[in-house]
Design a protein around this motif. Structure first.
Motif, short mmCIF file in Angstrom:
data_model
loop_
_atom_site.label_atom_id
_atom_site.label_comp_id
_atom_site.label_asym_id
_atom_site.label_seq_id
_atom_site.Cartn_x
_atom_site.Cartn_y
_atom_site.Cartn_z
N ILE A 30 0.82 -1.21 0.00
CA ILE A 30 0.00 0.00 0.00
C ILE A 30 0.85 1.25 0.00
CG2 ILE A 30 -1.71 1.31 1.33
CD1 ILE A 30 -2.76 -1.32 2.41
N ILE A 31 1.88 1.27 0.83
CA ILE A 31 2.74 2.46 0.94
C ILE A 31 3.50 2.68 -0.36
CG2 ILE A 31 4.70 3.46 2.17
CD1 ILE A 31 3.74 1.95 4.65
N GLN A 32 3.97 1.62 -1.00
CA GLN A 32 4.67 1.77 -2.27
C GLN A 32 3.75 2.35 -3.34
OE1 GLN A 32 5.99 -2.23 -2.97
NE2 GLN A 32 7.75 -2.07 -1.60
N VAL A 33 2.52 1.88 -3.39
CA VAL A 33 1.55 2.40 -4.36
C VAL A 33 1.27 3.87 -4.08
CG1 VAL A 33 -0.84 2.25 -5.15
CG2 VAL A 33 0.49 0.17 -4.78
N GLY A 75 -6.25 9.75 3.84
CA GLY A 75 -7.45 9.13 3.31
C GLY A 75 -7.13 8.06 2.29
N GLY A 76 -6.14 8.33 1.43
CA GLY A 76 -5.75 7.34 0.43
C GLY A 76 -5.20 6.08 1.07
N LEU A 77 -4.35 6.23 2.09
CA LEU A 77 -3.81 5.06 2.77
C LEU A 77 -4.93 4.24 3.42
CD1 LEU A 77 -0.65 6.61 4.44
CD2 LEU A 77 -0.66 4.83 2.68
N ALA A 78 -5.87 4.94 4.06
CA ALA A 78 -6.98 4.23 4.71
C ALA A 78 -7.87 3.53 3.68
CB ALA A 78 -7.81 5.22 5.54
N LEU A 79 -8.12 4.20 2.56
CA LEU A 79 -8.98 3.62 1.54
C LEU A 79 -8.31 2.42 0.88
CD1 LEU A 79 -11.69 3.89 0.11
CD2 LEU A 79 -10.58 5.35 -1.57
N TYR A 80 -7.03 2.52 0.55
CA TYR A 80 -6.33 1.40 -0.08
C TYR A 80 -6.29 0.21 0.88
CZ TYR A 80 -4.69 5.19 -3.11
OH TYR A 80 -4.62 6.28 -3.93
N PHE A 81 -6.12 0.50 2.17
CA PHE A 81 -6.17 -0.57 3.16
C PHE A 81 -7.54 -1.24 3.16
CE2 PHE A 81 -7.45 -1.82 7.47
CZ PHE A 81 -6.49 -2.78 7.74
N GLY A 82 -8.59 -0.43 3.07
CA GLY A 82 -9.92 -0.99 3.02
C GLY A 82 -10.15 -1.84 1.79
N LEU A 94 -18.51 4.01 1.74
CA LEU A 94 -18.40 4.55 3.09
C LEU A 94 -17.55 5.81 3.12
CD1 LEU A 94 -17.97 1.34 5.28
CD2 LEU A 94 -19.98 2.81 5.08
N SER A 95 -16.45 5.81 2.37
CA SER A 95 -15.60 6.99 2.33
C SER A 95 -16.33 8.17 1.70
CB SER A 95 -14.31 6.69 1.56
OG SER A 95 -14.56 6.48 0.18
N ALA A 96 -17.17 7.88 0.70
CA ALA A 96 -17.91 8.95 0.03
C ALA A 96 -18.96 9.57 0.94
CB ALA A 96 -18.58 8.41 -1.24
N VAL A 97 -19.72 8.71 1.66
CA VAL A 97 -20.74 9.22 2.56
C VAL A 97 -20.10 10.04 3.68
CG1 VAL A 97 -22.51 8.55 4.24
CG2 VAL A 97 -22.38 7.40 2.03
N GLY A 98 -18.98 9.56 4.22
CA GLY A 98 -18.30 10.30 5.27
C GLY A 98 -17.78 11.64 4.78
N GLY A 182 -12.79 2.54 5.25
CA GLY A 182 -13.65 3.45 4.52
C GLY A 182 -14.10 4.63 5.34
N LEU A 183 -14.43 4.39 6.63
CA LEU A 183 -14.88 5.48 7.50
C LEU A 183 -13.75 6.48 7.77
CD1 LEU A 183 -17.00 3.45 10.09
CD2 LEU A 183 -17.83 4.90 8.22
N ILE A 184 -12.55 5.97 8.04
CA ILE A 184 -11.42 6.86 8.28
C ILE A 184 -11.10 7.65 7.01
CG2 ILE A 184 -8.96 6.95 8.80
CD1 ILE A 184 -9.35 4.51 10.59
N ALA A 185 -11.16 6.99 5.87
CA ALA A 185 -10.90 7.67 4.60
C ALA A 185 -11.90 8.80 4.37
CB ALA A 185 -10.95 6.67 3.45
#
Length: 313
Positions: A30-33, A75-82, A94-98, A182-185
């Motif tokens: 994830i971090i490399q991406v 947000g990107g790191l959290a979303l990619y993790f999700g 979830l990220s969009a609604v938040g 998704g929520l954190i993102a």
């Protein structure tokens, strides 16, 4: 009308970026991406800067831009993790609604007054999150993601223990972690939207440039601390580059949109980006959606639509 068009175009850019990021992060770290995507994003913004840098930037504009960039990276790191933990159709909506909900609330604090429809949309976000979360919890039992096992298998072959293994039922494991990502993102992306809105339009694209530099610097810092400075190779490399390029396009379009209209409208319309991600995931990966998840997604869509219509009213 121009703000609406720009915001929807921004949603297309972000949705395409997230789909590419999801594929890349299932085959590489994830971090490399994130690092390579941030580098590509900075290059795109730097190329566009000479055409939209009217005046020298103010310190406040640069500060808001930098804060927005930090939110975008987190947000990107959290979303990619999700994305690595569950289907695209869990973390993305979830990220969009938040992001939409927090942005509307920020607009209210800054003096905007959403209508009753917009407030109804914010309230509907809660059952939407519950519906998507409940569906995510049953994903392992239903084995609803076509092709995810093969993707994870490829990731394990190339990344070893760094890649997540398939959970019960042959799907990606720990769907609750995908919900949390998704929520954190969503909260972090709201910071991105709010920061670029508060930066103002008097400094041209300089706030976006500050955001890109902050994103790249934070990505470099995380990569250095975790020892993931090496960039991904092969197909994930091109996916990561596309992630950054499309993400930068989405950010630039949103920046212009939010200064043509209200934050409560442009942020919500831009938050429709998961629709693009889900369409691509359905057509390219063959992801299936259970009835419960479809209900949650439909409610999330209604929530975003109500916020948009109410904000425009």
């Amino acid at each position: 009308m121009l703000a609406i068009v720009l915001a929807l175009a921004s949603a297309i850019g972000y949705g395409s970026s997230d789909f590419a990021a999801g594929l890349a992060s299932r085959q590489a770290g994830i971090i490399q991406v994130t690092l390579l995507a941030s580098l590509a994003s900075t290059v795109v913004v730097a190329a566009a800067l000479p055409f939209a840098a009217k005046h020298p930037p103010s310190a406040a504009a640069l500060a808001w831009g930098a804060g927005a960039g930090l939110g975008g990276t987190a947000g990107g790191l959290a979303l990619y993790f999700g994305f690595r933990q569950a289907a695209f159709s869990v973390a993305g909506p979830l990220s969009a609604v938040g992001a939409a909900g927090f942005s509307v609330l920020a607009g209210l604090l800054f003096g905007e007054r959403p209508t009753a429809l917009a407030m109804t949309g914010i309230v509907l976000a809660l059952p939407a999150i519950v519906g998507v979360s409940a569906s995510a919890a049953s994903a392992n039992r239903n084995a609803e993601i076509v092709g995810d096992a093969e993707i994870v298998g490829d990731a394990e072959n190339s990344q070893g223990k760094d890649a997540p293994g398939p959970g019960p039922g042959g799907t990606l494991g720990r769907p609750a972690a995908g919900v949390l990502g998704g929520l954190i993102a969503g909260a972090c992306f709201a910071l991105l939207f709010i920061g670029l809105d508060r930066a103002g339009s008097g400094s041209g694209l300089w706030p976006v440039a500050a955001a890109s530099v902050a994103e790249l610097a934070s990505a470099l810092g995380v990569a250095a601390v975790t020892g993931n400075v090496r960039l991904p190779g092969g197909w994930p490399r091109w996916l990561a580059v596309n992630t950054g390029a499309m993400g930068a396009s989405g950010t630039i379009l949103y920046f212009f949109a939010t200064h043509e209209g209200f934050l409560a409208v442009t942020a919500v319309l831009t938050s429709l980006y998961p629709a693009v991600t889900i369409v691509l995931a359905r057509t390219v990966l063959g992801e299936r959606l259970t009835g419960l998840r479809l209900t949650g997604l439909a409610l999330a869509g209604a929530c975003v639509a109500l916020i948009a219509v109410g904000g425009a009213g």
